[in-house]
Design an enzyme around this catalytic site. Sequence first.
Site, PDB file in Angstrom:
ATOM      1  N   CYS A  30     -10.166 -22.690 -16.141  1.00 32.87           N
ATOM      2  CA  CYS A  30     -11.633 -22.545 -16.221  1.00 32.87           C
ATOM      3  C   CYS A  30     -11.985 -21.578 -17.354  1.00 32.87           C
ATOM      4  CB  CYS A  30     -12.148 -21.993 -14.894  1.00 32.87           C
ATOM      5  SG  CYS A  30     -11.467 -20.372 -14.528  1.00 32.87           S
ATOM      6  N   HIS A  57      -3.272 -16.298 -11.787  1.00 28.41           N
ATOM      7  CA  HIS A  57      -2.234 -16.566 -10.794  1.00 28.41           C
ATOM      8  C   HIS A  57      -1.358 -17.700 -11.296  1.00 28.41           C
ATOM      9  CE1 HIS A  57      -3.852 -13.716  -8.068  1.00 28.41           C
ATOM     10  NE2 HIS A  57      -5.008 -14.346  -7.944  1.00 28.41           N
ATOM     11  N   HIS A  91     -10.882 -11.671 -12.142  1.00 26.68           N
ATOM     12  CA  HIS A  91     -11.250 -11.499 -10.734  1.00 26.68           C
ATOM     13  C   HIS A  91     -12.139 -10.280 -10.509  1.00 26.68           C
ATOM     14  CE1 HIS A  91      -8.612 -14.654  -9.502  1.00 26.68           C
ATOM     15  NE2 HIS A  91      -7.525 -14.026  -9.882  1.00 26.68           N
ATOM     16  N   GLU A 143     -10.356 -10.321  -5.901  1.00 24.62           N
ATOM     17  CA  GLU A 143     -11.800 -10.532  -6.110  1.00 24.62           C
ATOM     18  C   GLU A 143     -12.594  -9.986  -4.925  1.00 24.62           C
ATOM     19  OE1 GLU A 143     -13.294 -14.509  -7.399  1.00 24.62           O
ATOM     20  OE2 GLU A 143     -14.523 -14.344  -5.603  1.00 24.62           O
ATOM     21  N   THR A 178     -15.425 -16.801  -4.805  1.00 27.43           N
ATOM     22  CA  THR A 178     -15.857 -17.871  -5.716  1.00 27.43           C
ATOM     23  C   THR A 178     -15.044 -19.158  -5.582  1.00 27.43           C
ATOM     24  OG1 THR A 178     -14.414 -16.968  -7.429  1.00 27.43           O
ATOM     25  CG2 THR A 178     -16.741 -16.294  -7.482  1.00 27.43           C
ATOM     26  N   CYS A 208     -18.043 -20.829  -7.384  1.00 25.83           N
ATOM     27  CA  CYS A 208     -18.336 -21.042  -8.798  1.00 25.83           C
ATOM     28  C   CYS A 208     -18.336 -22.530  -9.154  1.00 25.83           C
ATOM     29  CB  CYS A 208     -17.371 -20.244  -9.671  1.00 25.83           C
ATOM     30  SG  CYS A 208     -15.843 -21.078 -10.041  1.00 25.83           S
ATOM     31  N   SER A 237      -1.599 -18.946  -6.194  1.00 29.04           N
ATOM     32  CA  SER A 237      -2.985 -19.206  -6.595  1.00 29.04           C
ATOM     33  C   SER A 237      -3.770 -19.759  -5.412  1.00 29.04           C
ATOM     34  CB  SER A 237      -3.003 -20.203  -7.755  1.00 29.04           C
ATOM     35  OG  SER A 237      -4.263 -20.837  -7.838  1.00 29.04           O
ATOM     36  N   ASN A 239      -6.910 -20.787  -5.243  1.00 28.59           N
ATOM     37  CA  ASN A 239      -7.729 -21.984  -5.474  1.00 28.59           C
ATOM     38  C   ASN A 239      -6.863 -23.231  -5.561  1.00 28.59           C
ATOM     39  OD1 ASN A 239      -7.804 -23.176  -8.437  1.00 28.59           O
ATOM     40  ND2 ASN A 239      -7.468 -20.987  -8.646  1.00 28.59           N
ATOM     41  N   SER A 281      -6.149 -21.778 -13.083  1.00 24.60           N
ATOM     42  CA  SER A 281      -5.382 -20.982 -14.049  1.00 24.60           C
ATOM     43  C   SER A 281      -4.173 -21.743 -14.576  1.00 24.60           C
ATOM     44  CB  SER A 281      -4.980 -19.628 -13.446  1.00 24.60           C
ATOM     45  OG  SER A 281      -4.588 -19.740 -12.115  1.00 24.60           O
TER      46      SER A 281
END
Length: 299
Positions: A30, A57, A91, A143, A178, A208, A237, A239, A281
Site C-alpha cells: 500500500c 511485516h 504503523h 498501531e 486500520t 483504511c 503480518s 492484514n 507489505s
Amino acid sequence: MRPTSGRLPACATVTPAGVRITLAQAMGTCFGVQDAIDLALQPEWRGRLTVVGQLVHNPQVTERLRANGVMIVERDQISTIATEAVMITAHGASDTTKRYLSDHGFTVLDATCPLVIRLHKLARFLETKGYFTVVIGEENHVEVRGVVGNLARAAVVHDESDFHRLVGETRIGVVSQTTNRLEKVLTLVDAIRALDGVREVRFIDTICQPVKERQQAIHTLLSQDIDLGIVIGGLNSANTRKLKDLIADRGIQAHHIENAAGIDRGWFTGKRHIGITAGTSTPQDVIEAVYDEVKRVVG
Ligand code: SF4
C-alpha cells in the site's frame, strides 16, 4: 514503482494443464508502507538511520533495508540505538514515544501513514467529546499501542471476551485498527450497543481504504469460484492473516506463504481455479515470483 494496487500485467491466465490462475485486482504494498520504505532508503540516511520495530511485516523487505544500511531494533532496544536518526514506522507511535526519542537527541523521521494519523485524530476526537474510547484491534499490535498511548482512558477489544473492559461505561466511542475486517468490526459494534447499561455508541470507520480494496478483491475472487487461495505476506503480518481468513472462512482451501519457497505442490492436486493475493507489505517482485512458481507447478 509506486504500487498502490499491485497489479500484474495479466490478471488471469489458464495454464496448458487447464488450470486458471487469477490475481486479485488489488493486492500488495500500500502507499503508506511504500512511502515509509522510500523514506528509509533515501541515500542521505544510509548508515545513519535506525528503524524502531518492523518497518513492514515482511522479512524480504526487512532484509533489503538492512542491506541498504538501515539499522533495525526492537522497541525494547531503544537504548542501544547508535545512529543520529530514528524512524517511526507507518504503523505510528504514541506522542510519548516520539517525545522520548527527540528528548534523547535523535532526529525523528516520522513515516506514520496518513490513514493511521487519521485514526489517532478520530480516537482523540471521540475522547474530547466525552466518549469512553474503544479500539477494536489486537492489543499488542504496534498501531493499536500507539493509538491507545495517546488516550487518557481507552479499552482495546479484540472480541466479545474483552467486553468486561467496558463494564460501567455508558457512552462509548469506537474506532478500529486500520487493517480489520469491516464485517467483524460492525458485528462487534452491534454487540457493544446491546450491552447492559450502554446508552450511546458512536462508531467511526477507520479501516483504511487500501485494506478495504484488498478485502473487496478477495470477495471478487470468491465470486469467481476459486477452489484454492494463495495469500502472500510476512507470517507476522496481521492484514495478510486476515486476508487468508476471508478465504478460509468461506470453506475454501487457503495458504499463507511468505514467498515462492513456501509453495507445496501437493496443494494443487485436482484444483481448477487458483486465486492469488498479497498483504499490504508484500513487494511486487515477491508476488511475481509466486505467480511464476504457481504456473510452473500446476503445469
Ligand atoms: S495498511 Fe492502510 S493504514 Fe496501514 S500503512 Fe497501508 S495504507 Fe496506511
